[in-house]
Scaffold this motif. Structure first.
Motif, PDB file in Angstrom:
ATOM      1  N   PHE A 435     -25.542  11.623 109.553  1.00 15.27           N
ATOM      2  CA  PHE A 435     -24.818  12.199 110.689  1.00 15.27           C
ATOM      3  C   PHE A 435     -25.762  12.910 111.579  1.00 15.27           C
ATOM      4  O   PHE A 435     -25.445  13.226 112.645  1.00 15.27           O
ATOM      5  CB  PHE A 435     -23.585  12.859 109.986  1.00 15.27           C
ATOM      6  CG  PHE A 435     -23.827  14.374 109.436  1.00 15.27           C
ATOM      7  CD1 PHE A 435     -23.699  15.575 110.338  1.00 15.27           C
ATOM      8  CD2 PHE A 435     -24.152  14.486 107.900  1.00 15.27           C
ATOM      9  CE1 PHE A 435     -23.864  16.784 109.590  1.00 15.27           C
ATOM     10  CE2 PHE A 435     -24.374  15.536 107.681  1.00 15.27           C
ATOM     11  CZ  PHE A 435     -24.209  16.846 108.655  1.00 15.27           C
ATOM     12  N   ASN A 503     -19.247   2.495 114.922  1.00 15.30           N
ATOM     13  CA  ASN A 503     -18.911   3.714 115.153  1.00 15.30           C
ATOM     14  C   ASN A 503     -17.937   4.525 114.465  1.00 15.30           C
ATOM     15  O   ASN A 503     -18.239   5.610 114.204  1.00 15.30           O
ATOM     16  CB  ASN A 503     -18.056   3.758 116.877  1.00 15.30           C
ATOM     17  CG  ASN A 503     -19.108   3.247 117.889  1.00 15.30           C
ATOM     18  OD1 ASN A 503     -20.315   3.319 117.765  1.00 15.30           O
ATOM     19  ND2 ASN A 503     -18.638   2.662 118.963  1.00 15.30           N
ATOM     20  N   GLN A 504     -17.029   3.754 113.698  1.00 21.47           N
ATOM     21  CA  GLN A 504     -16.224   4.197 112.602  1.00 21.47           C
ATOM     22  C   GLN A 504     -17.075   4.594 111.414  1.00 21.47           C
ATOM     23  O   GLN A 504     -16.736   5.649 110.816  1.00 21.47           O
ATOM     24  CB  GLN A 504     -15.066   3.401 112.385  1.00 21.47           C
ATOM     25  CG  GLN A 504     -14.178   3.896 111.204  1.00 21.47           C
ATOM     26  CD  GLN A 504     -13.515   5.214 111.980  1.00 21.47           C
ATOM     27  OE1 GLN A 504     -12.818   5.163 113.057  1.00 21.47           O
ATOM     28  NE2 GLN A 504     -13.513   6.356 111.153  1.00 21.47           N
ATOM     29  N   SER A 506     -20.237   5.447 111.757  1.00 21.01           N
ATOM     30  CA  SER A 506     -21.062   6.629 111.994  1.00 21.01           C
ATOM     31  C   SER A 506     -20.023   8.080 111.654  1.00 21.01           C
ATOM     32  O   SER A 506     -20.585   8.984 111.077  1.00 21.01           O
ATOM     33  CB  SER A 506     -21.554   6.540 113.296  1.00 21.01           C
ATOM     34  OG  SER A 506     -22.365   7.644 113.701  1.00 21.01           O
ATOM     35  N   LEU A 507     -18.751   7.787 112.264  1.00 15.94           N
ATOM     36  CA  LEU A 507     -17.742   8.774 112.098  1.00 15.94           C
ATOM     37  C   LEU A 507     -17.659   9.337 110.423  1.00 15.94           C
ATOM     38  O   LEU A 507     -17.502  10.385 109.897  1.00 15.94           O
ATOM     39  CB  LEU A 507     -16.632   8.733 112.608  1.00 15.94           C
ATOM     40  CG  LEU A 507     -16.648   8.832 114.109  1.00 15.94           C
ATOM     41  CD1 LEU A 507     -15.249   8.336 114.842  1.00 15.94           C
ATOM     42  CD2 LEU A 507     -17.189   9.932 114.863  1.00 15.94           C
ATOM     43  N   ASP A 508     -17.321   8.114 109.653  1.00 20.44           N
ATOM     44  CA  ASP A 508     -17.212   8.203 108.311  1.00 20.44           C
ATOM     45  C   ASP A 508     -18.331   8.873 107.481  1.00 20.44           C
ATOM     46  O   ASP A 508     -18.011   9.679 106.474  1.00 20.44           O
ATOM     47  CB  ASP A 508     -16.982   6.796 107.567  1.00 20.44           C
ATOM     48  CG  ASP A 508     -15.674   6.399 108.067  1.00 20.44           C
ATOM     49  OD1 ASP A 508     -14.913   7.296 108.439  1.00 20.44           O
ATOM     50  OD2 ASP A 508     -15.440   5.212 107.774  1.00 20.44           O
ATOM     51  N   ILE A 510     -19.870  11.734 108.383  1.00 26.68           N
ATOM     52  CA  ILE A 510     -19.815  13.130 108.688  1.00 26.68           C
ATOM     53  C   ILE A 510     -19.240  13.614 107.642  1.00 26.68           C
ATOM     54  O   ILE A 510     -17.852  13.648 107.572  1.00 26.68           O
ATOM     55  CB  ILE A 510     -19.269  13.285 110.052  1.00 26.68           C
ATOM     56  CG1 ILE A 510     -20.016  12.690 111.178  1.00 26.68           C
ATOM     57  CG2 ILE A 510     -19.410  14.808 110.302  1.00 26.68           C
ATOM     58  CD1 ILE A 510     -19.468  12.614 112.559  1.00 26.68           C
ATOM     59  N   GLU A 515     -18.365  18.300 111.187  1.00 23.72           N
ATOM     60  CA  GLU A 515     -17.940  17.568 112.411  1.00 23.72           C
ATOM     61  C   GLU A 515     -18.588  18.366 113.560  1.00 23.72           C
ATOM     62  O   GLU A 515     -19.230  17.780 114.567  1.00 23.72           O
ATOM     63  CB  GLU A 515     -16.691  17.509 112.767  1.00 23.72           C
ATOM     64  CG  GLU A 515     -15.690  16.605 111.675  1.00 23.72           C
ATOM     65  CD  GLU A 515     -15.342  17.226 110.459  1.00 23.72           C
ATOM     66  OE1 GLU A 515     -14.775  16.806 109.363  1.00 23.72           O
ATOM     67  OE2 GLU A 515     -15.842  18.687 110.271  1.00 23.72           O
ATOM     68  N   SER A 518     -22.399  17.462 113.905  1.00 24.04           N
ATOM     69  CA  SER A 518     -22.774  15.987 113.858  1.00 24.04           C
ATOM     70  C   SER A 518     -23.379  15.714 115.345  1.00 24.04           C
ATOM     71  O   SER A 518     -23.017  16.171 116.291  1.00 24.04           O
ATOM     72  CB  SER A 518     -21.763  15.107 113.410  1.00 24.04           C
ATOM     73  OG  SER A 518     -20.713  15.080 114.245  1.00 24.04           O
ATOM     74  N   ARG A 520     -23.007  12.479 117.854  1.00 23.03           N
ATOM     75  CA  ARG A 520     -22.063  11.480 117.886  1.00 23.03           C
ATOM     76  C   ARG A 520     -22.396  10.583 118.923  1.00 23.03           C
ATOM     77  O   ARG A 520     -21.859  10.294 119.956  1.00 23.03           O
ATOM     78  CB  ARG A 520     -20.651  11.887 118.089  1.00 23.03           C
ATOM     79  CG  ARG A 520     -19.975  12.970 117.149  1.00 23.03           C
ATOM     80  CD  ARG A 520     -18.589  13.195 117.247  1.00 23.03           C
ATOM     81  NE  ARG A 520     -18.191  14.006 116.068  1.00 23.03           N
ATOM     82  CZ  ARG A 520     -16.775  14.136 115.864  1.00 23.03           C
ATOM     83  NH1 ARG A 520     -15.857  13.589 116.615  1.00 23.03           N
ATOM     84  NH2 ARG A 520     -16.292  15.037 114.836  1.00 23.03           N
ATOM     85  N   LEU A 522     -22.499   6.783 120.354  1.00 22.77           N
ATOM     86  CA  LEU A 522     -21.793   5.766 120.206  1.00 22.77           C
ATOM     87  C   LEU A 522     -22.168   4.309 120.676  1.00 22.77           C
ATOM     88  O   LEU A 522     -23.069   4.337 121.667  1.00 22.77           O
ATOM     89  CB  LEU A 522     -20.255   5.954 120.996  1.00 22.77           C
ATOM     90  CG  LEU A 522     -19.422   7.079 120.543  1.00 22.77           C
ATOM     91  CD1 LEU A 522     -18.362   7.164 121.546  1.00 22.77           C
ATOM     92  CD2 LEU A 522     -18.938   6.868 119.032  1.00 22.77           C
ATOM     93  N   LYS A 916     -16.335   7.646 103.606  1.00 23.24           N
ATOM     94  CA  LYS A 916     -16.505   9.103 103.156  1.00 23.24           C
ATOM     95  C   LYS A 916     -16.400   9.584 101.482  1.00 23.24           C
ATOM     96  O   LYS A 916     -16.751  10.645 101.173  1.00 23.24           O
ATOM     97  CB  LYS A 916     -15.512  10.087 103.864  1.00 23.24           C
ATOM     98  CG  LYS A 916     -16.066  10.202 105.387  1.00 23.24           C
ATOM     99  CD  LYS A 916     -15.150  11.368 105.961  1.00 23.24           C
ATOM    100  CE  LYS A 916     -15.311  11.586 107.396  1.00 23.24           C
ATOM    101  NZ  LYS A 916     -14.687  12.756 108.082  1.00 23.24           N
TER     102      LYS A 916
END
Length: 954
Positions: A435, A503-504, A506-508, A510, A515, A518, A520, A522, A916
């Motif tokens: 992340f 993109n999801q 990538s968020l997972d 973190i 948050e 990170s 972010r 996209l 995650k």
């Protein structure tokens, strides 16, 4: 399981239980027990007690979980080695904080140097440091200022504010009265608040941000505490540490505890993290093409300044392409047509001999381009261009209200090409992306300079179109103008690409609570919209300090925001004839840092200034002052041949330099001012009068291996750390930085000096030639080799010949060499004792593999779980990063997996993650290590996993 393994497991469980029962003992008692009896439970108790604080420091500075864990272990190994010599054992928290901060900071700087040297584009490294440091920079300020506190105040502050102890408990630990501890804490906070305020940061805000990365004792990553404590008492590790050799991480060593040379300098993966290792020599020549003259003759140029490049252009169908344009791109400047290809696709063009910032481009209507970064053109090596299928990029720009924005200038800022001209390897790496890391690197990239090739302006509907970049490419767009803040859009140019799952993912990746820290980025498909916000104009006058006159033609750049965080995009402007400037495209923020780089031609020092925000979008005024310094010039030379070396030089201002106060603030602007040498090895840089440190070395890693490591200037010991395993110098204010390159010398520059001449002479290191062979003893070319250098921050190199070298070997200091041949999937290791005589050979055998099935605690298959492998030996981990960079191993519907191309006989561990969610083996720690034999496909059978509580994975 063997009886020895069972006994080891029982001993480990007993030590953990014993450590948990020692919470009442003081730091001094525990450290004494470890120093005298090598009591593992005592050391484990210390790791559990102070580990969360140490890990928090490492994560704030490095921002990468695995790298932070490596430095975490390094810090405690330093404690283990110095257990007898810690002066104030009651202030152990202060000692550990300082040690961890120095090691982590040096790791980050060494990694920055590594990435800078590995960069393909001269204007910007392959990995984007500004985005990587967005949050870490501001958090590091806290640890930097804590390290500057006197011991009297630092100890109580660390215990109360970083380890969250009560005032009474901190006083008990330090042997103080509660009132004394309280007054010291107040004074520490006061001093920190004053210092941080001068840097635009609030102490309370910084403490709150740092708390996000602080762990409780129970939340230390699984196994980290045990590995660290075990490493501290291991006889082999202790012996290596005592001899000043490398301390190898027992866990993840991707960054390779190299910050030590029993506690020296650690490197990293890219400040965008996935930097590509440097090959030892240029790629092999393509099949020679017959001599032919193009229809369009190259422009007439002076023969002495150009060189002919011959080659051939093929179309997307693999057929020779006639009429393809050959163009010369100067990064960010201009593009010039040199000629066209003949009927058989052949061409001959003339390019500048000094083409460091140039790309040779082949393009044709209806196809995607191909390109080659010239560097030092080699006319005897024909070039082969292969055009690809194209895919038009259609976009739309809208404002924050969703209305189209016309007149926006859209440029293609960079184009990335990946293996097999497919985005598969990129997308695989993206799903595994940490992340805090950046864009995965590819085969080749035009960085920050493709604007002359592709530029468009949005129409009344906010729309734009690009053709010719090529399908299956990563295309970065830069949007500017029309009253908007500068923005970027990353396009995966693939038909039907859906960015949502990526993109999801990538968020997972973190962790919970991280948050805000990170990055972010996209991804977008080739048909997408970009949302932009209004700009904040910044203007002012740049003046000369002594005369007060404006300085024309000088670059002014917006680089940082409140708290010191680096900008994702750094808008800039040049001053006019009166020294006035106006920066457009800035985002609205609370504070703005303007920086001006040093000018080696005129001798002006770099400078910087902070400006506060104004109401709404009213322009900001920020005036800047510059002052002349001293020019240092010379040549970078090989000490044996006296020939010039292609490399860099830099000068760092040393601690207690009395002239710092006479100059405008320059710290950030002057950070790591590396200057590349000219073709004759000459360099020119600007610095202050007074004591400065001149450093330098080769630009490429393969050459860096060949020269001796730097040592502190013996005439000026006061400017260097005294620990031989932590070779660093002191900056103004007392902070430390590692010596860069292979040379250093202190210059005492007089106040009236204008120019100082000093050559940098690099001495050759001892070298042991190593022959690389297959199992039959036949020579092997193109193998990757790790471990050739004694310094762990040197990455693996690819040996184009069937021979490599191991440099600076020393008897009694063994070193592991790991080799891998990617095409033939052969691997081998060789432990060098340091007293070998040539010839020495390493034989490579077929790589191994593992397979198995992952099950939950109910025996049901775990589907979609990603597996990661971590070698215990750093050299193995470095090779693994090259071989498996684009591999993403995930369990199938039956929970089954296969992981191949493993180095035989090297021990490794596995980790497991599903979004995650993280998992761990139900087995005892002693049973978690795996290794394979040459050519073996080892079946691990059914492996039961249990979920790791989320707090333990943070």
């Amino acid at each position: 399981m063997s009886s020895s393994a069972l006994a080891a497991g029982v001993r480990h469980l007993r030590s953990v239980a014993a450590a948990q029962n020692r919470h009442e003992e003081s730091d001094e008692q525990l450290l004494h027990a470890f120093a005298v009896r090598r009591d593992e439970s005592a050391f484990t108790a210390l790791v559990r007690r102070h580990g969360p604080m140490v890990l928090g420091v490492c994560r704030r500075v490095l921002g990468h979980v695995q790298d932070a864990e490596d430095v975490f272990q390094a810090a405690f190994l330093v404690l283990a080695r110095r257990a007898d010599g810690v002066r104030d054992k009651s202030a152990l928290a202060s000692f550990l904080h300082g040690t961890a901060f120095r090691l982590a900071l040096s790791a980050r700087r060494a990694a920055a140097r590594r990435r800078k040297h590995e960069a393909q584009a001269p204007a910007r490294p392959t990995d984007n440091p500004s985005s990587e440091l967005l949050w870490r920079e501001v958090q590091t300020l806290l640890d930097e200022e804590i390290a500057r506190l006197p011991d009297t105040y630092r100890g109580v502050f660390v215990l109360c504010c970083l380890e969250n102890l009560s005032g009474a408990e901190a006083a008990r630990r330090l042997g103080l009265k509660v009132s004394t501890a309280s007054s010291r804490l107040m004074e520490a906070r006061k001093r920190l608040q004053q210092r941080l305020a001068r840097r635009g940061v609030e102490l309370t805000a910084l403490l709150a941000a740092s708390a996000l990365a602080t762990e409780t004792a129970s939340a230390l990553p699984v196994g980290l505490c045990a590995r660290t404590a075990h490493a501290a008492i291991a006889p082999t590790v202790a012996a290596l540490a005592e001899n000043g050799s490398m301390i190898l991480s027992t866990g993840k060593a991707k960054l390779a505890t190299v910050l030590l040379v029993a506690a020296s300098v650690l490197t990293g993966a890219g400040l965008w993290l996935l930097a590509k290792p440097q090959a030892a020599v240029a790629p092999p020549a393509e099949t020679p093409a017959a001599s032919a003259k193009p229809k369009a003759a190259p422009p007439k140029t002076e023969t002495a300044k150009t060189v002919e490049i011959k080659g051939r252009v093929f179309g997307p169908d693999g057929v020779p392409k006639a009429g393809a344009k050959l163009r010369l791109l100067t990064l960010g400047d201009k593009v010039e047509t040199l000629g066209t290809s003949l009927e058989d696709g052949r061409f001959t063009v003339a390019v500048p001999k000094k083409a460091k910032n140039h790309f040779l481009i082949a393009e044709s209507a209806g196809a995607g381009l191909d390109f080659l970064q010239l560097g030092s053109p080699q006319p005897d090596k024909p070039v082969e261009f292969r055009l690809v299928k194209d895919r038009a990029i259609h976009g739309k720009v809208v404002n924050t209200e969703g209305k189209p924005v016309a007149g926006v200038r859209v440029i293609v800022f960079s184009i990335g090409v990946y293996a097999d001209n497919s985005m598969d390897s990129f997308l695989t790496a993206w799903k595994k992306r940490h992340f805090m890391s950046g864009m995965p690197g590819g085969v080749k990239t035009i960085w920050d300079g493709a604007a002359p090739l592709f530029t468009a302006t949005t129409d009344a509907a906010g729309r734009f179109t690009f053709k010719g970049a090529g399908s299956e490419r990563l295309v970065r767009l830069r949007l500017r103008g029309a009253g908007i803040a500068d923005s970027e859009v990353w396009i995966v140019n693939r038909d039907g690409f859906d960015p949502k799952p990526y993109n999801q993912a990538s968020l997972d990746n973190i962790p919970k609570g991280m948050e805000r820290l990170s990055i972010r980025w996209l991804l977008h498909g080739p048909e997408s919209s970009a949302v932009v916000e209004s700009e904040k104009p910044i203007r002012g006058v740049l003046k000369e300090a002594d005369t007060g006159e404006g300085r024309p033609g000088v670059l002014v750049r917006l680089t940082r925001r409140e708290g010191g965080a680096l900008m994702d995009i750094a808008p800039e402007a040049r001053t006019d004839a009166q020294g006035r400037y106006e920066i457009r495209g800035a985002r609205k923020m609370k504070r703005y840092m303007l920086e001006v780089p040093g000018d080696v031609k005129t001798g002006y020092m770099a400078c910087q200034v902070w400006a506060d925000d104004t109401a709404g979008y009213e322009p900001i005024t920020a005036n800047i002052t510059m002052k002349k310094g001293v020019i240092v010039t010379g040549k970078l030379l090989d000490g044996t041949t006296r020939k010039p070396v292609n490399g860099f030089a830099m000068a760092a201002v040393l601690n207690n330099n009395p002239f710092v106060k006479d100059y405008p603030e320059f710290n950030s602007a002057a950070g790591f001012p590396m200057h590349n040498t000219d073709a004759d090895g000459s360099f020119r840089l600007v610095t202050l009068p007074g004591p400065v440190l001149l450093m330098g070395g080769p630009n490429d890693w393969a050459s860096g291996y060949k020269y001796e490591s730097p040592i502190p200037d013996p005439k000026y010991p006061q400017y260097f750390t005294k620990d031989p395993n932590f070779v660093a110098y002191y900056n103004p204010g007392g902070s430390m930085s590692p010596i860069q390159g292979n040379f250093c010398k202190v210059l005492e520059i007089k106040v009236d000096a204008k120019v100082v001449e000093q050559n940098i002479v690099l001495e050759r290191a001892s070298a042991l030639p190593i022959r690389i062979q297959d199992a039959d003893g036949k020579p092997l070319r193109d193998a990757w080799v790790a471990g050739g250098s004694p310094k762990d921050w040197y990455p693996p190199i690819q040996c184009k010949d069937a021979e490599c070298s191991a440099y600076q070997l020393q008897p009694g200091k063994p070193r592991l060499l790991v080799c891998f041949h990617k095409e033939r999937k052969l691997a081998g290791t060789l432990t060098l004792k340091g007293d070998e005589k040539p010839p020495v050979a390493v034989k490579l055998a077929p790589a191994g593999a593992i397979k198995g099935r992952l099950l939950d605690d109910n025996g049901k298959p775990l589907v979609g779980v990603a597996l990661s492998l971590h070698y215990r030996d750093r050299a193995g981990e470095e090779i693994h990063g090259i071989v498996h960079a684009s591999k993403h191993v995930v369990t199938d519907a039956a929970g089954a997996f296969t992981l191949d191309e493993l180095v035989p006989e090297l021990k490794f561990e596995l980790s497991f993650q599903q979004g995650k969610r993280r998992f761990e083996l139900e087995r005892k720690p002693a049973e978690r290590t795996v290794q394979v034999k040459a050519g073996e496909v080892r079946d691990l059978g059914a492996i039961k996993l249990k979920p790791v509580p989320e707090k333990e994975g943070e």
